[in-house]
Design a protein around this motif. Structure first.
Motif, PDB file in Angstrom:
ATOM      1  N   UNK A 170      -5.060  16.166   2.209  1.00  0.00           N
ATOM      2  CA  UNK A 170      -4.655  17.382   1.522  1.00  0.00           C
ATOM      3  C   UNK A 170      -5.391  17.439   0.194  1.00  0.00           C
ATOM      4  N   UNK A 171      -6.337  18.378   0.109  1.00  0.00           N
ATOM      5  CA  UNK A 171      -7.153  18.503  -1.101  1.00  0.00           C
ATOM      6  C   UNK A 171      -6.504  19.389  -2.152  1.00  0.00           C
ATOM      7  N   UNK A 172      -5.454  20.082  -1.781  1.00  0.00           N
ATOM      8  CA  UNK A 172      -4.783  20.950  -2.742  1.00  0.00           C
ATOM      9  C   UNK A 172      -3.291  20.638  -2.743  1.00  0.00           C
ATOM     10  N   UNK A 173      -2.596  21.191  -3.723  1.00  0.00           N
ATOM     11  CA  UNK A 173      -1.157  20.962  -3.830  1.00  0.00           C
ATOM     12  C   UNK A 173      -0.436  21.380  -2.553  1.00  0.00           C
ATOM     13  N   UNK A 174       0.678  20.734  -2.289  1.00  0.00           N
ATOM     14  CA  UNK A 174       1.533  21.075  -1.157  1.00  0.00           C
ATOM     15  C   UNK A 174       2.678  21.906  -1.708  1.00  0.00           C
ATOM     16  N   UNK A 175       2.860  23.086  -1.143  1.00  0.00           N
ATOM     17  CA  UNK A 175       3.888  23.999  -1.622  1.00  0.00           C
ATOM     18  C   UNK A 175       4.838  24.302  -0.468  1.00  0.00           C
ATOM     19  N   UNK A 176       6.127  24.261  -0.754  1.00  0.00           N
ATOM     20  CA  UNK A 176       7.152  24.568   0.248  1.00  0.00           C
ATOM     21  C   UNK A 176       7.847  25.848  -0.183  1.00  0.00           C
ATOM     22  N   UNK A 177       7.925  26.816   0.753  1.00  0.00           N
ATOM     23  CA  UNK A 177       8.560  28.108   0.496  1.00  0.00           C
ATOM     24  C   UNK A 177       9.774  28.270   1.401  1.00  0.00           C
ATOM     25  N   UNK A 178      10.767  29.022   0.920  1.00  0.00           N
ATOM     26  CA  UNK A 178      11.891  29.364   1.791  1.00  0.00           C
ATOM     27  C   UNK A 178      11.546  30.643   2.554  1.00  0.00           C
ATOM     28  N   UNK A 179      12.480  31.144   3.369  1.00  0.00           N
ATOM     29  CA  UNK A 179      12.194  32.312   4.200  1.00  0.00           C
ATOM     30  C   UNK A 179      12.065  33.609   3.401  1.00  0.00           C
ATOM     31  N   UNK A 180      12.491  33.584   2.157  1.00  0.00           N
ATOM     32  CA  UNK A 180      12.341  34.768   1.299  1.00  0.00           C
ATOM     33  C   UNK A 180      11.048  34.725   0.489  1.00  0.00           C
ATOM     34  N   UNK A 181      10.241  33.682   0.713  1.00  0.00           N
ATOM     35  CA  UNK A 181       8.957  33.579   0.027  1.00  0.00           C
ATOM     36  C   UNK A 181       9.030  32.910  -1.333  1.00  0.00           C
TER      37      UNK A 181
END
Length: 101
Positions: free
Chosen positions: A53-64
């Motif tokens: 993973x060369x970039x940050x890992x971002x976690x989103x919920x179902x509302x974005x």
């Protein structure tokens, strides 16, 4: 003369098979982990990532909404604090779905 032709065929077959083994090792050991993000979720509310993973890992919920951001190179994500639901994990151009039950 028959022996010479037979040994050449066997040598060619062995060379071909060695080439195949080496190319598969390179493909699965070097190239595949760079191209794919594979997630493994265990019951202890942790998600493990395989691949670069060369970039940050971002976690989103179902509302974005962004619910979590982790630095590049992170190999495991603790999702214990997240409520049950469906989440989208995104890193660079790749994404995956996380379902927390």
């Amino acid at each position: 003369m028959l022996r010479a032709e037979t040994s050449i065929c066997i040598k060619g077959i062995i060379t071909f098979n060695l080439f195949q083994v080496v190319s598969h090792v390179i493909a699965w050991g070097v190239i595949a982990p760079v191209l794919d993000i594979v997630m493994y979720k265990e019951p202890a509310n942790k998600v493990f990532l395989q691949g670069e993973t060369d970039s940050d890992i971002v976690v989103f919920d179902t509302k974005g909404r962004e619910v979590m951001r982790l630095p590049a190179g992170t190999r495991s994500i603790d999702i214990q604090h997240l409520p049950q639901g469906i989440y989208l994990l995104r890193t660079g151009t790749q994404s995956a779905k996380i379902v927390k039950r």
